[in-house]
Design an enzyme around this catalytic site. Structure first.
Site, mmCIF file in Angstrom:
data_model
loop_
_atom_site.group_PDB
_atom_site.id
_atom_site.type_symbol
_atom_site.label_atom_id
_atom_site.label_comp_id
_atom_site.label_asym_id
_atom_site.label_seq_id
_atom_site.Cartn_x
_atom_site.Cartn_y
_atom_site.Cartn_z
ATOM 1 N N VAL A 13 23.097 73.431 86.253
ATOM 2 C CA VAL A 13 22.238 73.602 85.074
ATOM 3 C C VAL A 13 22.512 72.537 84.005
ATOM 4 O O VAL A 13 21.603 71.869 83.516
ATOM 5 C CB VAL A 13 22.437 75.023 84.480
ATOM 6 C CG1 VAL A 13 21.660 75.181 83.196
ATOM 7 C CG2 VAL A 13 22.011 76.067 85.487
ATOM 8 N N MET A 14 23.790 72.350 83.668
ATOM 9 C CA MET A 14 24.121 71.392 82.601
ATOM 10 C C MET A 14 23.830 69.958 83.031
ATOM 11 O O MET A 14 23.252 69.185 82.275
ATOM 12 C CB MET A 14 25.603 71.524 82.210
ATOM 13 C CG MET A 14 25.948 72.794 81.467
ATOM 14 S SD MET A 14 25.131 72.934 79.861
ATOM 15 C CE MET A 14 26.125 71.838 78.846
ATOM 16 N N ASN A 104 33.895 71.031 81.058
ATOM 17 C CA ASN A 104 34.814 71.702 80.136
ATOM 18 C C ASN A 104 36.235 71.590 80.658
ATOM 19 O O ASN A 104 36.877 72.591 80.997
ATOM 20 C CB ASN A 104 34.434 73.188 80.007
ATOM 21 C CG ASN A 104 33.501 73.434 78.844
ATOM 22 O OD1 ASN A 104 33.482 72.692 77.868
ATOM 23 N ND2 ASN A 104 32.710 74.489 78.957
ATOM 24 N N SER A 130 28.640 70.264 74.138
ATOM 25 C CA SER A 130 28.319 71.646 73.792
ATOM 26 C C SER A 130 26.842 71.828 73.483
ATOM 27 O O SER A 130 26.178 70.909 73.010
ATOM 28 C CB SER A 130 29.120 72.095 72.565
ATOM 29 O OG SER A 130 28.727 73.404 72.216
ATOM 30 N N LYS A 184 36.683 70.020 72.083
ATOM 31 C CA LYS A 184 35.719 70.937 72.706
ATOM 32 C C LYS A 184 36.370 72.291 72.988
ATOM 33 O O LYS A 184 35.756 73.346 72.817
ATOM 34 C CB LYS A 184 35.148 70.332 74.007
ATOM 35 C CG LYS A 184 34.226 71.288 74.778
ATOM 36 C CD LYS A 184 32.944 71.572 74.018
ATOM 37 C CE LYS A 184 32.184 72.833 74.370
ATOM 38 N NZ LYS A 184 31.970 73.267 75.690
ATOM 39 N N HIS A 187 36.539 74.075 69.790
ATOM 40 C CA HIS A 187 35.170 74.518 69.490
ATOM 41 C C HIS A 187 34.925 75.856 70.196
ATOM 42 O O HIS A 187 34.404 76.806 69.612
ATOM 43 C CB HIS A 187 34.155 73.462 69.967
ATOM 44 C CG HIS A 187 32.743 73.966 70.055
ATOM 45 N ND1 HIS A 187 32.287 74.748 71.106
ATOM 46 C CD2 HIS A 187 31.690 73.829 69.225
ATOM 47 C CE1 HIS A 187 31.029 75.057 70.901
ATOM 48 N NE2 HIS A 187 30.634 74.517 69.769
ATOM 49 N N ASN A 188 35.310 75.925 71.450
ATOM 50 C CA ASN A 188 35.074 77.155 72.196
ATOM 51 C C ASN A 188 35.936 78.310 71.697
ATOM 52 O O ASN A 188 35.486 79.452 71.668
ATOM 53 C CB ASN A 188 35.320 76.917 73.692
ATOM 54 C CG ASN A 188 34.151 76.200 74.348
ATOM 55 O OD1 ASN A 188 33.377 75.519 73.680
ATOM 56 N ND2 ASN A 188 34.002 76.349 75.646
ATOM 57 N N GLU A 191 34.212 79.514 68.841
ATOM 58 C CA GLU A 191 33.017 80.211 69.368
ATOM 59 C C GLU A 191 33.379 81.648 69.788
ATOM 60 O O GLU A 191 32.660 82.601 69.472
ATOM 61 C CB GLU A 191 32.499 79.405 70.573
ATOM 62 C CG GLU A 191 31.379 80.019 71.393
ATOM 63 C CD GLU A 191 31.073 79.170 72.646
ATOM 64 O OE1 GLU A 191 30.822 77.967 72.511
ATOM 65 O OE2 GLU A 191 31.086 79.733 73.762
ATOM 66 N N ARG A 289 38.179 90.100 74.860
ATOM 67 C CA ARG A 289 37.418 89.907 76.111
ATOM 68 C C ARG A 289 38.221 90.446 77.304
ATOM 69 O O ARG A 289 37.663 91.061 78.202
ATOM 70 C CB ARG A 289 37.109 88.430 76.330
ATOM 71 C CG ARG A 289 36.000 87.939 75.439
ATOM 72 C CD ARG A 289 35.275 86.767 76.053
ATOM 73 N NE ARG A 289 34.503 86.078 75.028
ATOM 74 C CZ ARG A 289 33.740 85.016 75.240
ATOM 75 N NH1 ARG A 289 33.658 84.502 76.447
ATOM 76 N NH2 ARG A 289 33.067 84.455 74.266
HETATM 77 C C1 6PG Z 1 29.093 75.288 74.809
HETATM 78 C C2 6PG Z 1 29.675 76.517 75.416
HETATM 79 C C3 6PG Z 1 29.790 76.359 76.892
HETATM 80 C C4 6PG Z 1 30.141 77.659 77.586
HETATM 81 C C5 6PG Z 1 31.617 77.904 77.515
HETATM 82 C C6 6PG Z 1 32.023 79.292 77.208
HETATM 83 O O1 6PG Z 1 29.732 74.806 73.905
HETATM 84 O O2 6PG Z 1 28.032 74.856 75.236
HETATM 85 O O3 6PG Z 1 30.923 76.766 74.872
HETATM 86 O O4 6PG Z 1 30.700 75.333 77.126
HETATM 87 O O5 6PG Z 1 29.389 78.663 77.096
HETATM 88 O O6 6PG Z 1 32.117 77.497 78.729
HETATM 89 O O7 6PG Z 1 32.167 79.970 78.359
HETATM 90 P P1 6PG Z 1 32.880 81.356 78.562
HETATM 91 O O8 6PG Z 1 32.382 82.266 77.496
HETATM 92 O O9 6PG Z 1 32.373 81.740 79.903
HETATM 93 O O10 6PG Z 1 34.343 81.118 78.550
#
Ligand code: 6PG
Length: 473
Positions: A13-14, A104, A130, A184, A187-188, A191, A289
């Site tokens: 997909v990416m 990633n 991202s 990155k 960032h996650n 997130e 999680r």
């Molecule tokens: C992004 C996202 C993307 C993906 C992560 C999180 O920045 O586009 O962070 O990289 O959603 O891998 O994945 P998980 O929630 O499955 O750990």
């Protein structure tokens, strides 16, 4: 045949969306996938962009199709697949070619790959991307790690495909080797914290206040017009408003409460711990999680302890609802402060000299945590270079305004038995951070008592021991 400017391996997909984005920005691109059906299918569905795509059946064809020196993007699952792909590619490459790992990756793997490639004449770039599927297709946020020279060679293409915030491209070279993948990862981590705190507020509205999904969707939508404006708040409203087409009930009510995770959140926490930087809100989000995944155990525990009535007394409901927006903002400030503090520490640890305002700026559009808020963070870092975001004057002001709401929300939720691990750890972090004299003096006393570890005193310099023997009873 006209050569491609760039190559891309991995049409998941990416990868597929990134390739279309590159082609759309006017670059000729050669693509290859391990299974050639995917390559054919990709080319067949590329529409008018097909003419800029060279679909290759073999790796050899791919490398031959790109004009040297060849930049090749790898968009394959992080881990062993990246090493295998590099090994397969290397015999087909020549000096000056650039391998760009856009997955990633764990930045420690990226650092190792830089070392392995060193001296071969090849160039390596570790690149965080991202924005999910849509970002890859229409403009992601791109975090580049590698030499300045490597960056200059790919800058033009990356700038053309990146997201834009008020005309500024959301891409930058952040430092050498693993810098891009590290940023990155953080960032996650942020997130995860953002998403968890939103889910906790959802829990308060659902279990404590008994709001319908439509009412909640409206709240989030309204918040998206204020200080919380962000992609994650926007999609939360949409997720809550969505109905199952067959059953006509809110989709969110049909989704199993078990969250997946691929590792980046956990890596953030591991690296934070290794450097001794508290990242408690991110930690709480990762742990939440993991706890969510223990569905059967949670059900057994509910049986063992009995179901809880989590409803908030009517007299408190209105005030609580009014506090949620500010509470979420306060929690978010603490989580971002932690994420940026982890990057600050890593910047020194790995000699990256990470540019904090630039990081905030390239996250303003394209990525999953994109928001107006990041513009404020960029300005705060530019204005005062704070050791921690919580010390930047404009965040001191924001936190003064919002922390009372966070305190009330955490207190009320806790009394009702509603789990708010990320919000409460954000609050605890703030309370501990702002306390000039904490309680670790007692811990130092305990350490010296049982292990003669020594302690410093506030009234004289040097290392000291307590006269514990006399007090051992
Ligand atoms: C992004 C996202 C993307 C993906 C992560 C999180 O920045 O586009 O962070 O990289 O959603 O891998 O994945 P998980 O929630 O499955 O750990």
């Amino acid at each position: 045949m006209q050569h491609a400017e760039i190559g891309l391996i991995g049409l998941g997909v990416m990868g597929a969306n990134l390739a279309l984005n590159i082609a759309e920005k006017g670059h000729r691109i050669a693509v290859w996938n391990r299974t050639s059906e995917k390559t054919t299918q990709f080319a067949d569905t590329a529409g008018p962009l097909r003419e800029r795509i060279i679909a290759c059946e073999t790796l050899k064809e791919l490398t031959a199709a790109i004009r040297p020196p060849r930049p090749i993007i790898l968009m394959v699952p992080a881990g062993a697949a990246v090493d295998e792909q590099i090994a397969a590619l290397r015999p087909l490459l020549a000096a000056e070619d650039i391998i760009i790992d856009a997955g990633n990756a764990n930045f420690r793997d990226t650092m190792r790959r830089f070392q392995e490639i060193e001296g071969s004449g090849l160039t390596f770039i570790g690149m965080g991307v991202s924005g999910g599927e849509d970002g890859a297709r229409h403009g992601p946020s791109i975090m580049v790690g590698g030499s300045d020279e490597a960056w200059r060679r790919v800058e033009k293409i990356l700038v053309s495909i990146a997201a834009r915030y008020k005309d500024q491209p959301c891409v930058a070279r952040l430092g050498n080797n693993g810098a891009g993948h590290f940023v990155k990862t953080i960032h996650n981590g942020i997130e995860y914290a953002d998403m968890q705190m939103i889910a906790e507020v959802y829990g308060i509205m659902r279990d404590g206040l008994g709001l319908s999904t439509d009412e909640m969707a409206n709240r989030f939508e309204a918040w998206n017009a204020g200080k919380l404006e962000s992609y994650l708040i926007e999609i939360t409203a949409k997720v809550l408003a969505a109905r199952d087409p067959d059953k006509k009930v809110p989709v969110v009510d049909l989704i199993l409460d078990r969250a997946g995770q691929k590792g980046t959140g956990r890596w953030s926490v591991i690296e934070a711990q290794k450097m001794g930087v508290p990242a408690t809100a991110i930690e709480a989000a990762v742990a939440a999680r993991s706890l969510s995944a223990m569905k059967a155990e949670r059900e057994a525990a509910e049986q063992a302890y009995g179901a809880v009535d989590r409803s908030i007394p009517a007299a408190e409901a209105e005030a609580l609802l009014a506090d949620l927006e500010a509470a979420l903002l306060a929690g978010k400030i603490a989580a971002y402060a932690q994420g940026f503090a982890v990057m600050q520490a890593a910047s020194g640890e790995f000699y990256w000299n990470l540019p904090m305002p630039t990081i905030a700026r390239i996250w303003r559009a394209g990525c999953i945590i994109r928001s107006q808020f990041l513009d404020t963070i960029a300005e705060a870092f530019e204005e005062s270079k704070p050791a921690n975001l919580l010390l930047a004057p404009r965040f001191v002001e924001l936190m003064q305004e919002t922390n009372p709401a966070l305190r009330r929300v955490v207190a009320t939720a806790s009394r009702a038995g509603i789990a708010v691990p990320a919000l409460s750890s954000a609050l605890a972090y703030f309370d501990a951070y702002r306390q000039g004299r904490g309680t670790a003096n007692l811990i130092q006393g305990q350490r010296d008592f049982f292990g003669a570890h020594g302690f410093e005193r506030i009234d004289m310099p040097g290392a000291h021991h307590g006269a514990w023997a006399q007090s051992r009873g």
